[in-house]
Design a protein around this motif. Structure first.
Motif, PDB file in Angstrom:
ATOM      1  N   ASP A 189       0.833  -1.200   0.000  1.00 20.57           N
ATOM      2  CA  ASP A 189       0.000   0.000   0.000  1.00 20.57           C
ATOM      3  C   ASP A 189       0.872   1.255   0.000  1.00 20.57           C
ATOM      4  N   VAL A 190       0.556   2.161  -0.905  1.00 21.61           N
ATOM      5  CA  VAL A 190       1.303   3.412  -1.015  1.00 21.61           C
ATOM      6  C   VAL A 190       0.517   4.489  -0.283  1.00 21.61           C
ATOM      7  N   ALA A 191       1.109   5.005   0.776  1.00 21.83           N
ATOM      8  CA  ALA A 191       0.510   6.083   1.559  1.00 21.83           C
ATOM      9  C   ALA A 191       1.545   7.197   1.676  1.00 21.83           C
ATOM     10  N   VAL A 209       6.502   0.054  -5.026  1.00 22.20           N
ATOM     11  CA  VAL A 209       5.967  -0.230  -6.357  1.00 22.20           C
ATOM     12  C   VAL A 209       7.024  -0.962  -7.160  1.00 22.20           C
ATOM     13  N   LYS A 210       6.553  -1.725  -8.144  1.00 25.43           N
ATOM     14  CA  LYS A 210       7.467  -2.386  -9.067  1.00 25.43           C
ATOM     15  C   LYS A 210       7.474  -1.553 -10.333  1.00 25.43           C
ATOM     16  N   LEU A 211       8.640  -1.032 -10.643  1.00 25.21           N
ATOM     17  CA  LEU A 211       8.787  -0.095 -11.755  1.00 25.21           C
ATOM     18  C   LEU A 211       9.933  -0.547 -12.627  1.00 25.21           C
ATOM     19  N   VAL A 253      -4.381   6.964  -0.783  1.00 20.84           N
ATOM     20  CA  VAL A 253      -3.724   5.693  -0.475  1.00 20.84           C
ATOM     21  C   VAL A 253      -4.033   4.755  -1.632  1.00 20.84           C
ATOM     22  N   TYR A 254      -3.006   4.109  -2.187  1.00 15.51           N
ATOM     23  CA  TYR A 254      -3.187   3.164  -3.288  1.00 15.51           C
ATOM     24  C   TYR A 254      -2.927   1.762  -2.757  1.00 15.51           C
ATOM     25  N   GLU A 255      -3.872   0.866  -2.984  1.00 16.13           N
ATOM     26  CA  GLU A 255      -3.773  -0.498  -2.476  1.00 16.13           C
ATOM     27  C   GLU A 255      -2.900  -1.363  -3.369  1.00 16.13           C
ATOM     28  N   ALA A 256      -2.399  -2.461  -2.823  1.00 14.71           N
ATOM     29  CA  ALA A 256      -1.565  -3.395  -3.569  1.00 14.71           C
ATOM     30  C   ALA A 256      -2.339  -3.942  -4.768  1.00 14.71           C
TER      31      ALA A 256
END
Length: 143
Positions: free
Chosen positions: A95-97, A103-105, A120-123
């Motif tokens: 989760d990105v908060a 993240v996989k980039l 907030v972005y979830e997995a």
């Protein structure tokens, strides 16, 4: 004698262009070389040489230089390293908060934070890289 002076000035100016790359000195050098040719052929007085030089420089600056700059101008640089990552998509792994997230980039795992700290972005969600801030990808989910 005047033709030799114009010839030397033209060669020096054209050679000095290699230091600037702006095509300014090259235009003046070509104008001086043209003046040397006219001066040698016609035997004009000094004021006549000055008129030929001014006319040639004007034609070259207004007509030739803009076309050369368009043709040989520096192309936009190709983004490399972290600059090339802006605009790429990434997969949220954790989760990105505001203060955490991964993240996989491009096959690599990056720490990430959202562009808007309140989001907030979830997995499993796909996000887009807006910029790289140090070693952290600043991401946005998009509309």
């Amino acid at each position: 004698m005047a033709a030799i002076v114009w010839l030397i000035a033209g060669l020096v100016l054209a050679a000095a262009e290699m230091l600037t790359g702006d095509l300014t000195l090259l235009m003046l050098g070509v104008a001086a070389l043209a003046t040397a040719g006219v001066s040698a052929a016609a035997g004009l007085p000094l004021w006549g040489d000055a008129l030929v030089f001014g006319a040639m420089a004007g034609v070259l600056f207004l007509g030739v230089r803009p076309a050369l700059r368009r043709r040989f101008g520096t192309p936009p640089p190709t983004p490399t390293n972290v600059d090339a990552l802006t605009g790429k998509s990434a997969l949220v792994l954790e989760d990105v908060a505001e203060y955490s997230g991964r993240v996989k980039l491009g096959g690599e795992v990056w720490t990430a934070r959202p562009l808007d700290p309140s989001e907030v972005y979830e997995a499993g969600v796909t996000v887009y890289v807006m910029k790289i801030d140090g070693a952290t990808a600043v991401v946005w989910k998009g509309p």
